[in-house]
Scaffold this active site. Structure first.
Site, PDB file in Angstrom:
ATOM      1  N   CYS A  53     -35.895  11.292  21.527  1.00  0.00           N
ATOM      2  CA  CYS A  53     -37.308  11.351  21.915  1.00  0.00           C
ATOM      3  C   CYS A  53     -37.629  10.207  22.863  1.00  0.00           C
ATOM      4  CB  CYS A  53     -38.180  11.242  20.666  1.00  0.00           C
ATOM      5  SG  CYS A  53     -39.911  10.917  21.040  1.00  0.00           S
ATOM      6  N   HIS A 119     -42.148   9.608  14.499  1.00  0.00           N
ATOM      7  CA  HIS A 119     -41.962  10.831  15.271  1.00  0.00           C
ATOM      8  C   HIS A 119     -42.492  12.067  14.533  1.00  0.00           C
ATOM      9  CE1 HIS A 119     -39.942  13.222  18.382  1.00  0.00           C
ATOM     10  NE2 HIS A 119     -39.564  14.038  17.422  1.00  0.00           N
ATOM     11  N   HIS A 170     -43.835  14.068  19.445  1.00  0.00           N
ATOM     12  CA  HIS A 170     -44.179  12.698  19.015  1.00  0.00           C
ATOM     13  C   HIS A 170     -45.685  12.498  19.228  1.00  0.00           C
ATOM     14  CE1 HIS A 170     -42.717   8.496  18.255  1.00  0.00           C
ATOM     15  NE2 HIS A 170     -44.004   8.316  18.543  1.00  0.00           N
ATOM     16  N   HIS A 172     -48.911  11.574  20.507  1.00  0.00           N
ATOM     17  CA  HIS A 172     -49.297  10.789  21.684  1.00  0.00           C
ATOM     18  C   HIS A 172     -50.441  11.453  22.423  1.00  0.00           C
ATOM     19  CE1 HIS A 172     -46.892  13.941  23.577  1.00  0.00           C
ATOM     20  NE2 HIS A 172     -47.459  13.613  24.728  1.00  0.00           N
ATOM     21  N   GLN A 174     -52.929  10.930  26.318  1.00  0.00           N
ATOM     22  CA  GLN A 174     -52.840  10.450  27.690  1.00  0.00           C
ATOM     23  C   GLN A 174     -54.195   9.953  28.171  1.00  0.00           C
ATOM     24  OE1 GLN A 174     -50.666  12.603  30.687  1.00  0.00           O
ATOM     25  NE2 GLN A 174     -50.123  14.197  29.229  1.00  0.00           N
TER      26      GLN A 174
END
Ligand code: H2U
Ligand code: ZN
Length: 354
Positions: A53, A119, A170, A172, A174
């Site tokens: 990853c 993860h 994973h 996350h 932005q």
């Protein structure tokens, strides 16, 4: 007028005062006989750490850079940024050659935020204190990027799930921050400004008051936030998270409100996962005041969740045909969607099955 369109059984249109667009609602189509039951998906097992990853601690990204051994959140500049601090290629002279061929240089920055070193987690499964850390990072990033002279808007968002095109499971999100107001934000900016000018109040404060009186579209609330299916929702289980207090951005939230935001996000994402007993895909993001240094009294902080799923883990809504060419359309009413989400437990299904 408002009362009259509460529970129509026939086709009707609903108005979105934030974007000034309409959605066609066709509740009678929910009875289509060929819409059979659909299977649930087997639970996906992910390791706590995945050596392949690019977001896991200590791993190397596509750019060749190595992630630190981070233990909380981790922010880095997107290795494939869609926006750069110095725009190249479009000269100033090319700005307005013709009224039909218009382009503008656009500067900006793109960042990736890892929510957790784990993860195998998602917001729904992270402890609420760790979601609070994510809230703090969003606030820091909004303030830091917004303070740059060429950044007038900071878009914080999360794409979750393969179905939404997320590149990696994973946890996350932005941030894309840029010079001009993006289209959706531009529409909301104009609508909120005009409403304040004409009515003398905030559009979303007024809307929230109506929704809390009505109650039928509220999914959940805590001391400082409300999650609801907006009257004008387009996606089947679309929701909006609104601050009860009139604040223009995340940076204006006090400590208690930041905790409350983490709490509402946790409870909402748990309900989403519980709906079809899967890790629920969606795109979500915050809408807040531009960072152009001007006062924006009309802006009311909120988040939108746009999930694509309709009836099961595998049956999604497509925005095609009529939606692309004419206008968005839905069968399930906002009230029915809110009722389903409201009735789901606050405990994640994985915890219940243990
Ligand atoms: P999603 O949120 O849609 O999964 O996108 C992840 C972002 O991560 C994507 O914008 C970036 C991609 O450019 N990325 C990196 O910055 N470095 C990498 O090594 C791979 C992906
Ligand atoms: Zn990972």
């Amino acid at each position: 007028m408002y009362k009259e369109i509460q529970t129509p059984s026939g086709a009707h249109r609903r108005y979105n005062p934030l974007t000034r667009e309409w959605v066609l609602v066709s509740p009678h189509r929910m009875e289509r006989p060929w819409l059979g039951q659909v299977e649930t998906m087997p639970a996906e097992m992910r390791p706590r750490y995945d050596p392949d990853c690019y977001l896991c601690p200590g791993n190397v990204r596509a750019s060749g850079k190595r992630n630190p051994d981070y233990t909380g959140t981790f922010v880095f500049d997107n290795d494939f940024s869609a926006l750069l601090p110095r725009s190249a290629g479009v000269s100033e002279a090319a700005k307005a050659q013709s009224s039909l061929l218009i382009s503008h240089p656009e500067r900006g920055l793109c960042r990736v935020i890892c929510f957790s070193p784990r993860h195998d987690l998602t917001l729904a499964e992270m402890p609420v204190e760790h979601i609070r850390n994510v809230v703090d990072v969003w606030i820091e990033q909004y303030a830091e990027l917004g303070a740059l002279s060429f950044i007038n808007y900071v878009q914080i968002f999360e794409n979750k799930g393969e179905m939404m095109g997320a590149s990696n499971p994973h946890p996350h999100g932005q941030i894309w921050a840029n010079e001009s107001l993006p289209t959706e934000v531009f529409k909301e900016n104009m609508a909120q400004q005009d409403y304040l000018h004409e009515a003398g109040h905030c559009l979303l404060c007024d809307y929230l008051m109506l929704e809390r009186m009505e109650g039928t579209r509220i999914v959940l609330e805590n001391d400082h936030f409300v999650a609801l299916v907006p009257f004008w929702a387009i996606w089947p289980f679309e929701t909006m998270v609104l601050s009860k207090r009139h604040v223009p951005s995340l940076t204006h939230l006090n400590q208690d409100e930041r905790d409350s935001l983490a709490d509402v996000l946790k409870r909402l994402t748990i309900r989403y996962d519980n709906l079809f007993q899967i890790s629920f895909p969606y795109s979500m993001g915050f809408h807040q005041q531009p960072t152009d240094g001007l006062p924006h009294p009309a802006w009311h902080l909120h988040a939108h969740f746009y999930p694509p799923l309709l009836r099961s883990a595998t049956v999604r809504k497509f925005m095609v045909g009529y939606e692309m060419l004419a206008q968005p359309q839905r069968d399930l009413t906002a009230e029915a969607a809110a009722e389903r989400l409201r009735e789901l437990p606050d405990v994640h299904y994985k915890e219940r099955s243990q």
